[in-house]
Design a protein around this motif. Structure first.
Motif, PDB file in Angstrom:
ATOM      1  N   THR A 235       0.565 -10.412 -54.611  1.00  0.00           N
ATOM      2  CA  THR A 235       1.664 -11.075 -53.900  1.00  0.00           C
ATOM      3  C   THR A 235       3.006 -10.554 -54.399  1.00  0.00           C
ATOM      4  N   ASP A 236       4.053 -10.815 -53.618  1.00  0.00           N
ATOM      5  CA  ASP A 236       5.397 -10.404 -54.026  1.00  0.00           C
ATOM      6  C   ASP A 236       5.823 -11.110 -55.307  1.00  0.00           C
ATOM      7  N   SER A 237       5.408 -12.355 -55.449  1.00  0.00           N
ATOM      8  CA  SER A 237       5.775 -13.117 -56.635  1.00  0.00           C
ATOM      9  C   SER A 237       5.160 -12.504 -57.898  1.00  0.00           C
ATOM     10  N   TRP A 238       3.883 -12.129 -57.832  1.00  0.00           N
ATOM     11  CA  TRP A 238       3.260 -11.505 -58.990  1.00  0.00           C
ATOM     12  C   TRP A 238       3.847 -10.113 -59.248  1.00  0.00           C
ATOM     13  N   LYS A 239       4.247  -9.433 -58.177  1.00  0.00           N
ATOM     14  CA  LYS A 239       4.890  -8.126 -58.360  1.00  0.00           C
ATOM     15  C   LYS A 239       6.200  -8.285 -59.130  1.00  0.00           C
ATOM     16  N   ARG A 240       6.941  -9.334 -58.801  1.00  0.00           N
ATOM     17  CA  ARG A 240       8.194  -9.591 -59.523  1.00  0.00           C
ATOM     18  C   ARG A 240       7.896  -9.881 -60.982  1.00  0.00           C
ATOM     19  N   TRP A 241       6.910 -10.731 -61.220  1.00  0.00           N
ATOM     20  CA  TRP A 241       6.567 -11.093 -62.599  1.00  0.00           C
ATOM     21  C   TRP A 241       6.188  -9.839 -63.396  1.00  0.00           C
ATOM     22  N   LEU A 242       5.324  -9.009 -62.807  1.00  0.00           N
ATOM     23  CA  LEU A 242       4.892  -7.788 -63.486  1.00  0.00           C
ATOM     24  C   LEU A 242       6.052  -6.836 -63.748  1.00  0.00           C
ATOM     25  N   PRO A 386      -3.037 -25.024 -58.188  1.00  0.00           N
ATOM     26  CA  PRO A 386      -4.441 -25.392 -57.977  1.00  0.00           C
ATOM     27  C   PRO A 386      -5.365 -24.578 -58.879  1.00  0.00           C
ATOM     28  N   ALA A 387      -6.255 -25.273 -59.563  1.00  0.00           N
ATOM     29  CA  ALA A 387      -7.152 -24.609 -60.510  1.00  0.00           C
ATOM     30  C   ALA A 387      -8.519 -24.352 -59.894  1.00  0.00           C
ATOM     31  N   THR A 388      -9.194 -23.330 -60.406  1.00  0.00           N
ATOM     32  CA  THR A 388     -10.575 -23.040 -60.001  1.00  0.00           C
ATOM     33  C   THR A 388     -11.392 -22.750 -61.254  1.00  0.00           C
ATOM     34  N   ALA A 389     -12.706 -22.741 -61.090  1.00  0.00           N
ATOM     35  CA  ALA A 389     -13.600 -22.473 -62.215  1.00  0.00           C
ATOM     36  C   ALA A 389     -13.535 -21.019 -62.660  1.00  0.00           C
ATOM     37  N   TYR A 390     -12.883 -20.180 -61.866  1.00  0.00           N
ATOM     38  CA  TYR A 390     -12.850 -18.749 -62.164  1.00  0.00           C
ATOM     39  C   TYR A 390     -11.540 -18.307 -62.816  1.00  0.00           C
ATOM     40  N   ASP A 391     -10.635 -19.246 -63.045  1.00  0.00           N
ATOM     41  CA  ASP A 391      -9.292 -18.889 -63.521  1.00  0.00           C
ATOM     42  C   ASP A 391      -9.293 -18.190 -64.873  1.00  0.00           C
ATOM     43  N   GLY A 392     -10.102 -18.684 -65.812  1.00  0.00           N
ATOM     44  CA  GLY A 392     -10.087 -18.105 -67.155  1.00  0.00           C
ATOM     45  C   GLY A 392     -10.367 -16.614 -67.146  1.00  0.00           C
ATOM     46  N   GLN A 393     -11.448 -16.213 -66.493  1.00  0.00           N
ATOM     47  CA  GLN A 393     -11.788 -14.795 -66.439  1.00  0.00           C
ATOM     48  C   GLN A 393     -10.815 -14.029 -65.552  1.00  0.00           C
ATOM     49  N   ALA A 394     -10.306 -14.690 -64.498  1.00  0.00           N
ATOM     50  CA  ALA A 394      -9.334 -14.031 -63.618  1.00  0.00           C
ATOM     51  C   ALA A 394      -8.068 -13.678 -64.392  1.00  0.00           C
ATOM     52  N   LYS A 395      -7.645 -14.559 -65.275  1.00  0.00           N
ATOM     53  CA  LYS A 395      -6.450 -14.291 -66.090  1.00  0.00           C
ATOM     54  C   LYS A 395      -6.694 -13.138 -67.049  1.00  0.00           C
ATOM     55  N   THR A 396      -7.890 -13.089 -67.603  1.00  0.00           N
ATOM     56  CA  THR A 396      -8.223 -11.989 -68.511  1.00  0.00           C
ATOM     57  C   THR A 396      -8.260 -10.663 -67.759  1.00  0.00           C
ATOM     58  N   ILE A 397      -8.858 -10.662 -66.587  1.00  0.00           N
ATOM     59  CA  ILE A 397      -8.896  -9.439 -65.769  1.00  0.00           C
ATOM     60  C   ILE A 397      -7.491  -9.015 -65.380  1.00  0.00           C
ATOM     61  N   PHE A 398      -6.668  -9.977 -64.959  1.00  0.00           N
ATOM     62  CA  PHE A 398      -5.297  -9.671 -64.573  1.00  0.00           C
ATOM     63  C   PHE A 398      -4.546  -9.030 -65.740  1.00  0.00           C
ATOM     64  N   THR A 399      -4.746  -9.582 -66.935  1.00  0.00           N
ATOM     65  CA  THR A 399      -4.070  -9.054 -68.117  1.00  0.00           C
ATOM     66  C   THR A 399      -4.522  -7.625 -68.419  1.00  0.00           C
ATOM     67  N   ASN A 400      -5.829  -7.412 -68.448  1.00  0.00           N
ATOM     68  CA  ASN A 400      -6.374  -6.104 -68.851  1.00  0.00           C
ATOM     69  C   ASN A 400      -6.280  -5.043 -67.768  1.00  0.00           C
ATOM     70  N   ALA A 401      -6.363  -5.461 -66.499  1.00  0.00           N
ATOM     71  CA  ALA A 401      -6.390  -4.483 -65.402  1.00  0.00           C
ATOM     72  C   ALA A 401      -5.035  -4.294 -64.733  1.00  0.00           C
ATOM     73  N   GLY A 409       2.190   2.517 -68.655  1.00  0.00           N
ATOM     74  CA  GLY A 409       2.581   3.604 -67.782  1.00  0.00           C
ATOM     75  C   GLY A 409       1.420   4.337 -67.140  1.00  0.00           C
ATOM     76  N   LYS A 410       0.223   3.749 -67.190  1.00  0.00           N
ATOM     77  CA  LYS A 410      -0.961   4.390 -66.630  1.00  0.00           C
ATOM     78  C   LYS A 410      -1.146   4.101 -65.149  1.00  0.00           C
ATOM     79  N   LYS A 411      -0.549   3.009 -64.663  1.00  0.00           N
ATOM     80  CA  LYS A 411      -0.678   2.639 -63.255  1.00  0.00           C
ATOM     81  C   LYS A 411       0.644   2.075 -62.755  1.00  0.00           C
ATOM     82  N   ASP A 412       0.896   2.243 -61.458  1.00  0.00           N
ATOM     83  CA  ASP A 412       2.047   1.569 -60.864  1.00  0.00           C
ATOM     84  C   ASP A 412       1.625   0.145 -60.504  1.00  0.00           C
ATOM     85  N   ILE A 413       2.591  -0.704 -60.231  1.00  0.00           N
ATOM     86  CA  ILE A 413       2.316  -2.120 -60.003  1.00  0.00           C
ATOM     87  C   ILE A 413       1.379  -2.352 -58.822  1.00  0.00           C
TER      88      ILE A 413
END
Length: 434
Positions: A235-242, A386-401, A409-413
């Motif tokens: 999303t645009d919001s996450w792009k801004r955050w990143l 809104p929370a889901t049962a998948y949030d914990g791993q989703a946050k870890t994936i978001f952080t690492n990927a 500097g290995k990937k663009d946003i």
């Protein structure tokens, strides 16, 4: 290993539930007898609660055991500390279900998967626990973890963020100290001024714990859409955050290098940092010359009225325990002014909205006199997403990927978000097939 543990537990749970139901039925008469004993003035029967603790709370296990036994002489906590061979999966697969659990927020999904969460509302009402004691936003956040608005867990302290800064580095380069109330954009300018190489030493302006700042997101963005169970990060919001949060590591000389905690405390080459609150680890570094102080966590420009998502460890009472009332009485005591004050003095940010307790913060920690401790209490709780049962791993994936490869500097946003989105969706699909 974790997935294998879950599958074994699935078989174990069938027998556990049946055993607990039989036990509960068999204990019903005993409960009446205990009640009669209490009415007659007889001392309560001894109770042993198996207490599983994980995360930063492990170091407090002995203190909690002592406090509980002093308050309730008939209650003994049999503590199991999370570790190699003693994870919550290991304990359950070994045929034992704890009566009381303390866990970090990142493990909320595991608690749901393992069916260790139960609605505490009946116990809250029965024991007349006042949820109004909790800091604003805490109750709404906890209820957001349930599709039905249940109160599944009791948060017991806050992991509020602040900016730790090394005054020696600012003094060395003649740069004014950071201030409370900065924006992240202003923080970037400050970081540039104290990112310098001097005497062969590279001083870095600002570093952070990536996963922690992801959990503390100030833009109130979800990671998974609860209606579709699809990733919601492209999303645009996450792009801004990143864009903002990775810009710090693009400062020449400030590229992420090593562990931010070690860089700040041991090597003392980082001017500013944020992430988990390790105020309790400062004493050794201060003895080695660190001159530290704190300012409030910055906010995004144009969002001065916003706050961060709550990041708090919590207590849960597994539905299978026959000692629900005793376990909740222990929780209620640990949430009392008395215990919250003890924990506050040890550097644990209280979850209760009591000014007299907040004023005791870090008073038992050497060297905190005159420090801007109020900075930690400016990190308020925002409206939950809104929370889901998948949030914990989703946050870890978001952080690492996404976060890490972008600031490296290995990937663009755009690429990073797209690939992280694909990974999260694959993870959810795999979980749903189990």
């Amino acid at each position: 290993m974790k997935q294998r543990g879950r599958k074994v537990y699935g078989l174990f749970a069938v027998f556990t539930v049946a055993a607990v139901m039989t036990s509960a039925c068999g204990d019903s008469g005993k409960s009446v007898e205990k009640s009669k004993e209490a009415d007659s003035g007889a001392p309560p029967a001894p109770v042993t609660l198996t207490y599983f603790t994980q995360g930063n709370s492990i170091v407090l296990a002995e203190t909690i055991e002592s406090l509980v036994h002093k308050k309730f002489p008939h209650v003994t906590l049999k503590t199991i500390k999370d570790g190699k061979g003693t994870t919550i999966f290991d304990v359950l697969n070994g045929g034992q279900t704890p009566d009381l659990i303390s866990y970090s927020l990142g493990g909320l999904g595991d608690m749901k998967t393992l069916r260790l969460l139960g609605d505490l509302t009946p116990l809250i009402q029965k024991h007349r626990f006042d949820l109004g004691r909790l800091v604003p936003g805490a109750v709404d956040t906890v209820k957001s973890y349930s599709d039905k608005g249940e109160f599944l867990l009791m948060p017991f302290e806050l992991n509020n963020n602040a900016i730790f800064y090394n005054k020696n580095i600012f003094d060395k380069f003649g740069v004014p100290y950071p201030k409370d109330g900065m924006t992240w954009e202003e923080m970037l300018d400050v970081a540039k001024k104290v990112t310098r190489k001097d005497g062969g030493v590279q001083y870095m302006g600002f570093q952070y714990n990536a996963l922690n700042v992801v959990y503390k997101d100030q833009l109130a963005q979800g990671f998974v859409d609860p209606k579709t169970n699809k990733a919601a990060i492209n999303t645009d919001s996450w792009k801004r955050w990143l864009d903002v949060m990775t810009s710090f590591y693009k400062i020449e000389g400030n590229a992420q290098a090593g562990d931010e905690k070690a860089n700040f405390l041991k090597h003392q080459t980082v001017a500013m940092r944020t992430g988990p609150n390790y105020i309790t680890d400062l004493q050794e570094a201060m003895a080695a010359g660190l001159n530290v102080d704190f300012v409030s966590l910055p906010k995004f420009s144009g969002m001065s009225a916003t706050s961060s998502q709550m990041n708090a460890p919590f207590y849960v009472i597994p539905p299978s325990t026959p000692h629900k009332d005793t376990a909740f009485q222990v929780i209620a005591y640990l949430m009392s002014d008395e215990v919250q004050t003890i924990m506050a003095r040890l550097g644990r940010i209280p979850i209760i909205n009591q000014e007299s307790v907040k004023k005791e913060y870090a008073k038992d920690l050497k060297g905190m006199e005159g420090k801007n401790l109020a900075a930690f209490f400016q990190d308020a709780i925002a409206k939950p997403v809104p929370a889901t049962a998948y949030d914990g791993q989703a946050k870890t994936i978001f952080t690492n990927a996404a976060v890490v490869p972008v600031y490296q500097g290995k990937k663009d946003i755009n690429t990073a978000l797209r690939e992280a989105e694909e990974q999260i969706n694959k993870y959810i699909e795999a979980e749903m097939k189990k």
